[in-house]
Design a protein around this motif. Structure first.
Motif, PDB file in Angstrom:
ATOM      1  N   THR A 183       0.834  -1.217   0.000  1.00 39.82           N
ATOM      2  CA  THR A 183       0.000   0.000   0.000  1.00 39.82           C
ATOM      3  C   THR A 183       0.863   1.259   0.000  1.00 39.82           C
ATOM      4  OG1 THR A 183      -1.757  -1.208   1.117  1.00 39.82           O
ATOM      5  CG2 THR A 183      -1.874   1.198   1.237  1.00 39.82           C
ATOM      6  N   ILE A 184       1.945   1.245   0.761  1.00 38.69           N
ATOM      7  CA  ILE A 184       2.844   2.413   0.770  1.00 38.69           C
ATOM      8  C   ILE A 184       3.435   2.629  -0.625  1.00 38.69           C
ATOM      9  CG2 ILE A 184       5.072   3.287   1.642  1.00 38.69           C
ATOM     10  CD1 ILE A 184       4.270   1.985   4.389  1.00 38.69           C
ATOM     11  N   GLN A 185       3.928   1.551  -1.221  1.00 42.02           N
ATOM     12  CA  GLN A 185       4.492   1.678  -2.579  1.00 42.02           C
ATOM     13  C   GLN A 185       3.448   2.158  -3.576  1.00 42.02           C
ATOM     14  OE1 GLN A 185       6.774  -1.680  -4.134  1.00 42.02           O
ATOM     15  NE2 GLN A 185       6.703  -2.536  -2.068  1.00 42.02           N
ATOM     16  N   TYR A 186       2.242   1.613  -3.429  1.00 41.65           N
ATOM     17  CA  TYR A 186       1.160   1.929  -4.367  1.00 41.65           C
ATOM     18  C   TYR A 186       0.729   3.398  -4.223  1.00 41.65           C
ATOM     19  CZ  TYR A 186      -3.548   1.504  -6.471  1.00 41.65           C
ATOM     20  OH  TYR A 186      -4.682   1.675  -7.219  1.00 41.65           O
ATOM     21  N   LEU A 187       0.566   3.865  -2.990  1.00 41.68           N
ATOM     22  CA  LEU A 187       0.161   5.274  -2.795  1.00 41.68           C
ATOM     23  C   LEU A 187       1.257   6.217  -3.282  1.00 41.68           C
ATOM     24  CD1 LEU A 187      -1.674   5.159   0.670  1.00 41.68           C
ATOM     25  CD2 LEU A 187      -2.715   5.436  -1.595  1.00 41.68           C
ATOM     26  N   LYS A 188       2.506   5.853  -3.024  1.00 39.79           N
ATOM     27  CA  LYS A 188       3.612   6.707  -3.506  1.00 39.79           C
ATOM     28  C   LYS A 188       3.629   6.759  -5.032  1.00 39.79           C
ATOM     29  CE  LYS A 188       6.827   6.744   0.400  1.00 39.79           C
ATOM     30  NZ  LYS A 188       7.043   8.191   0.546  1.00 39.79           N
ATOM     31  N   ALA A 189       3.333   5.623  -5.666  1.00 42.63           N
ATOM     32  CA  ALA A 189       3.286   5.596  -7.139  1.00 42.63           C
ATOM     33  C   ALA A 189       2.123   6.446  -7.652  1.00 42.63           C
ATOM     34  CB  ALA A 189       3.155   4.159  -7.630  1.00 42.63           C
ATOM     35  N   GLN A 190       0.989   6.420  -6.933  1.00 38.62           N
ATOM     36  CA  GLN A 190      -0.157   7.261  -7.329  1.00 38.62           C
ATOM     37  C   GLN A 190       0.208   8.744  -7.219  1.00 38.62           C
ATOM     38  OE1 GLN A 190      -4.155   6.354  -5.839  1.00 38.62           O
ATOM     39  NE2 GLN A 190      -3.490   4.327  -5.239  1.00 38.62           N
ATOM     40  N   ILE A 191       0.919   9.096  -6.167  1.00 33.09           N
ATOM     41  CA  ILE A 191       1.324  10.498  -5.963  1.00 33.09           C
ATOM     42  C   ILE A 191       2.302  10.924  -7.069  1.00 33.09           C
ATOM     43  CG2 ILE A 191       2.563  12.073  -4.395  1.00 33.09           C
ATOM     44  CD1 ILE A 191       1.416  10.168  -2.084  1.00 33.09           C
ATOM     45  N   GLU A 192       3.244  10.048  -7.350  1.00 30.28           N
ATOM     46  CA  GLU A 192       4.201  10.314  -8.427  1.00 30.28           C
ATOM     47  C   GLU A 192       3.487  10.489  -9.777  1.00 30.28           C
ATOM     48  OE1 GLU A 192       7.487   7.428  -7.994  1.00 30.28           O
ATOM     49  OE2 GLU A 192       7.480   7.464 -10.188  1.00 30.28           O
ATOM     50  N   ALA A 193       2.413   9.704  -9.969  1.00 28.71           N
ATOM     51  CA  ALA A 193       1.650   9.804 -11.227  1.00 28.71           C
ATOM     52  C   ALA A 193       0.798  11.069 -11.265  1.00 28.71           C
ATOM     53  CB  ALA A 193       0.780   8.564 -11.403  1.00 28.71           C
ATOM     54  N   GLY A 194       0.555  11.684 -10.093  1.00 31.31           N
ATOM     55  CA  GLY A 194      -0.188  12.950 -10.114  1.00 31.31           C
ATOM     56  C   GLY A 194      -1.308  13.100  -9.092  1.00 31.31           C
ATOM     57  N   ALA A 195      -1.509  12.121  -8.189  1.00 32.81           N
ATOM     58  CA  ALA A 195      -2.554  12.282  -7.170  1.00 32.81           C
ATOM     59  C   ALA A 195      -2.165  13.426  -6.224  1.00 32.81           C
ATOM     60  CB  ALA A 195      -2.742  10.983  -6.388  1.00 32.81           C
ATOM     61  N   HIS A 196      -3.088  14.367  -6.008  1.00 36.98           N
ATOM     62  CA  HIS A 196      -2.792  15.552  -5.175  1.00 36.98           C
ATOM     63  C   HIS A 196      -3.028  15.303  -3.696  1.00 36.98           C
ATOM     64  CE1 HIS A 196      -3.749  17.241  -9.200  1.00 36.98           C
ATOM     65  NE2 HIS A 196      -2.680  17.960  -8.936  1.00 36.98           N
ATOM     66  N   MET A 197      -3.851  14.333  -3.368  1.00 35.69           N
ATOM     67  CA  MET A 197      -4.001  13.881  -1.984  1.00 35.69           C
ATOM     68  C   MET A 197      -4.451  12.427  -2.031  1.00 35.69           C
ATOM     69  SD  MET A 197      -7.240  16.200  -0.687  1.00 35.69           S
ATOM     70  CE  MET A 197      -7.427  15.478   0.922  1.00 35.69           C
ATOM     71  N   VAL A 198      -4.375  11.716  -0.924  1.00 32.49           N
ATOM     72  CA  VAL A 198      -4.747  10.300  -0.943  1.00 32.49           C
ATOM     73  C   VAL A 198      -5.589   9.963   0.285  1.00 32.49           C
ATOM     74  CG1 VAL A 198      -2.812   9.445  -2.355  1.00 32.49           C
ATOM     75  CG2 VAL A 198      -2.514   9.647   0.120  1.00 32.49           C
ATOM     76  N   GLN A 199      -6.454   8.955   0.103  1.00 36.35           N
ATOM     77  CA  GLN A 199      -7.331   8.545   1.198  1.00 36.35           C
ATOM     78  C   GLN A 199      -7.238   7.048   1.439  1.00 36.35           C
ATOM     79  OE1 GLN A 199     -11.143  10.359   1.585  1.00 36.35           O
ATOM     80  NE2 GLN A 199     -12.177   8.494   2.262  1.00 36.35           N
ATOM     81  N   LEU A 200      -7.219   6.676   2.716  1.00 35.21           N
ATOM     82  CA  LEU A 200      -7.301   5.267   3.107  1.00 35.21           C
ATOM     83  C   LEU A 200      -8.735   4.976   3.532  1.00 35.21           C
ATOM     84  CD1 LEU A 200      -4.141   4.695   5.353  1.00 35.21           C
ATOM     85  CD2 LEU A 200      -4.616   3.607   3.133  1.00 35.21           C
ATOM     86  N   PHE A 201      -9.352   3.965   2.911  1.00 37.01           N
ATOM     87  CA  PHE A 201     -10.714   3.562   3.270  1.00 37.01           C
ATOM     88  C   PHE A 201     -10.627   2.365   4.219  1.00 37.01           C
ATOM     89  CE2 PHE A 201     -13.607   5.878   0.466  1.00 37.01           C
ATOM     90  CZ  PHE A 201     -12.795   6.309  -0.551  1.00 37.01           C
ATOM     91  N   ASP A 202     -11.006   2.568   5.474  1.00 32.53           N
ATOM     92  CA  ASP A 202     -11.098   1.427   6.391  1.00 32.53           C
ATOM     93  C   ASP A 202     -12.568   1.167   6.682  1.00 32.53           C
ATOM     94  OD1 ASP A 202     -10.012  -0.699   7.641  1.00 32.53           O
ATOM     95  OD2 ASP A 202      -8.889   0.428   9.158  1.00 32.53           O
ATOM     96  N   SER A 203     -13.229   0.573   5.698  1.00 34.67           N
ATOM     97  CA  SER A 203     -14.684   0.396   5.750  1.00 34.67           C
ATOM     98  C   SER A 203     -15.126  -0.511   6.885  1.00 34.67           C
ATOM     99  CB  SER A 203     -15.181  -0.175   4.425  1.00 34.67           C
ATOM    100  OG  SER A 203     -14.708   0.616   3.367  1.00 34.67           O
ATOM    101  N   TRP A 204     -14.255  -1.423   7.322  1.00 32.37           N
ATOM    102  CA  TRP A 204     -14.633  -2.397   8.351  1.00 32.37           C
ATOM    103  C   TRP A 204     -13.935  -2.145   9.690  1.00 32.37           C
ATOM    104  CZ3 TRP A 204     -18.954  -3.830   6.799  1.00 32.37           C
ATOM    105  CH2 TRP A 204     -19.194  -4.013   5.436  1.00 32.37           C
ATOM    106  N   ALA A 205     -13.478  -0.920   9.885  1.00 33.44           N
ATOM    107  CA  ALA A 205     -12.862  -0.554  11.170  1.00 33.44           C
ATOM    108  C   ALA A 205     -13.820  -0.800  12.329  1.00 33.44           C
ATOM    109  CB  ALA A 205     -12.446   0.918  11.138  1.00 33.44           C
ATOM    110  N   GLY A 206     -15.098  -0.484  12.109  1.00 36.89           N
ATOM    111  CA  GLY A 206     -16.093  -0.502  13.186  1.00 36.89           C
ATOM    112  C   GLY A 206     -16.460  -1.879  13.700  1.00 36.89           C
ATOM    113  N   ILE A 207     -15.997  -2.950  13.054  1.00 37.65           N
ATOM    114  CA  ILE A 207     -16.335  -4.285  13.563  1.00 37.65           C
ATOM    115  C   ILE A 207     -15.320  -4.765  14.602  1.00 37.65           C
ATOM    116  CG2 ILE A 207     -17.634  -4.927  11.486  1.00 37.65           C
ATOM    117  CD1 ILE A 207     -15.305  -6.683  10.624  1.00 37.65           C
ATOM    118  N   LEU A 208     -14.279  -3.962  14.830  1.00 43.52           N
ATOM    119  CA  LEU A 208     -13.300  -4.316  15.876  1.00 43.52           C
ATOM    120  C   LEU A 208     -13.497  -3.420  17.098  1.00 43.52           C
ATOM    121  CD1 LEU A 208      -9.960  -4.730  13.845  1.00 43.52           C
ATOM    122  CD2 LEU A 208     -11.636  -6.483  14.476  1.00 43.52           C
ATOM    123  N   GLY A 209     -13.222  -3.980  18.256  1.00 44.81           N
ATOM    124  CA  GLY A 209     -13.211  -3.171  19.473  1.00 44.81           C
ATOM    125  C   GLY A 209     -11.983  -2.269  19.470  1.00 44.81           C
TER     126      GLY A 209
END
Ligand code: CP3
Length: 346
Positions: free
Chosen positions: A189-215
């Motif tokens: 994920t780190i490599q992938y986000l860095k590659a997206q930024i290098e390609a031109g992404a101006h900001m990035v978001q992490l989606f943790d859709s299932w965070a709420g199922i953990l205590g």
């Protein structure tokens, strides 16, 4: 390329803004007839994701049609497990399905972290480059990835689930395997986000859709530990962490090196602001179902949310992705209301 509208970037960094920026999670998708028209010319969702010119086209549609302040690259969080060795299918009306899953150490060959993201995920990087060329600086482009815990959920379960009990079971029966898998997903994920930024992404978001199922304690150990590593590594552009359902962890999230925290609609903006202070931007958090109400009510609900903001450090969004059967006109009302809202002297 110089951006003509960089409101969202300034809001993320806590800089001066003239009005609150607005976009919607899942804006590039099924609510737009124009999206469905493009999709109908292809074999399915995956072909659209993997064809950079068409992915760029549907990424730009909400900018043209809805007037949002940012584009988000059309892709999916599941491209990462696929790049690591677990192929998925997107089954019409049902959702994602993986033929193989990870349940024991012997399955780890399906989660290779020594991959070349430029090779395996080059189609996303190409879509980012084409999108920026065609946007021509009109609005910033958001890149994204799934957070490691949510990606683990799909790699272990193999499909969507209400409880993800196979994934949670692993945290009790084989935490060592869970940590190994999370570490590998984090590396990619780190490599992938860095590659997206290098390609031109101006900001990035992490989606943790299932965070709420953990205590809270489990989310700290199996979720936030890895999000924090990603936040430490992504120093080039602002990072948003959207941990859906993780209300009890908000203060811990605010201690990671993210610029923005995404809130779902169950979270109270006033309470969260009190808890975290002014050091992070808050993104959200109108209930997606509010967009089923009348235009007048959408306007009233939106203003009601905006009136609760006691700071300029806000990016307006829904509390989760827009639902597919929402009338685009209601989305336009939501956006217009935010754009016409006069910023108080905060
Ligand atoms: O936000 C955007 O407009 C960009 C595109 C985007 C998609 N998926 C396109 C998509 C983004 C950011 C995602 C993220 C994503 N994908 C998440 C995290 C956000 C969330 O909603 O919690 C998750 C959990 C997934 C996995 C996924 N993809 C599921 C469970 C499904 C099926 C159910 C559904 O929501 O449709 C998908 C399919 C998907 N991803 C579609 C789109 C437009 C629908 C496919 C179609 O066109 O038929």
């Amino acid at each position: 390329m110089k951006l003509m509208n960089d409101l969202i970037l300034r809001a993320a960094k806590g800089e001066q803004i003239e009005r609150y920026p607005v976009w919607l999670m899942r804006q590039a998708g099924r609510i737009l007839p124009e999206y469905r028209a493009v999709r109908a010319t292809l074999s399915g969702f995956k072909e659209l994701v993997e064809t950079p010119e068409r992915a760029a086209e549907v990424t730009i549609q909400p900018v043209d049609i809805l007037g949002v302040d940012a584009a988000i690259i059309f892709s999916d969080i599941l491209v990462v497990p696929e790049a690591m060795g677990l192929e998925y299918q997107m089954i019409e009306q049902k959702g994602p399905w993986f033929e193989k899953t990870i349940r024991t150490e012997s399955d780890l060959y399906l989660a290779d972290s020594h991959i070349d993201v430029y090779d395996r995920l080059g189609y996303v990087l190409e879509a980012i480059k084409i999108t920026n060329k065609e946007l021509n600086g009109r609005v910033p482009l958001i890149g994204f990835a799934g957070a490691p815990w949510t990606i683990l959920c799909y790699m272990v379960e193999g499909k969507g689930s209400k409880t993800f009990s196979e994934s949670r079971k692993m945290l009790y029966t084989n935490p060592t395997l869970a940590h190994e898998l999370l570490r590998r997903i984090t590396d990619v994920t780190i490599q992938y986000l860095k590659a997206q930024i290098e390609a031109g992404a101006h900001m990035v978001q992490l989606f943790d859709s299932w965070a709420g199922i953990l205590g809270k304690e489990q989310y700290a150990e199996f979720g936030l530990k890895y999000i924090s590593k990603i936040a430490d590594a992504i120093t080039e552009v602002p990072l948003t962490v959207f941990s859906k359902g993780a209300l009890t962890s908000i203060e811990v999230i605010a201690k990671t090196n993210c610029a923005t925290i995404g809130l779902d609609w169950n979270m109270d903006v006033v309470e969260v602001r009190k808890a975290i202070g002014e050091t992070r931007t808050i993104q959200g958090n109108l209930d997606p179902c509010a967009l089923y109400s009348s235009e007048k009510e959408v306007e009233r609900q939106t203003i009601n949310m905006l009136d609760k903001f006691t700071s300029k450090r806000h990016i307006v969004n829904l509390g989760h992705g827009v639902y597919p059967d929402i009338d685009p006109e209601k989305v336009k009302t939501f956006i217009k209301t935010v754009k016409n809202y006069e910023l108080r002297n905060l």
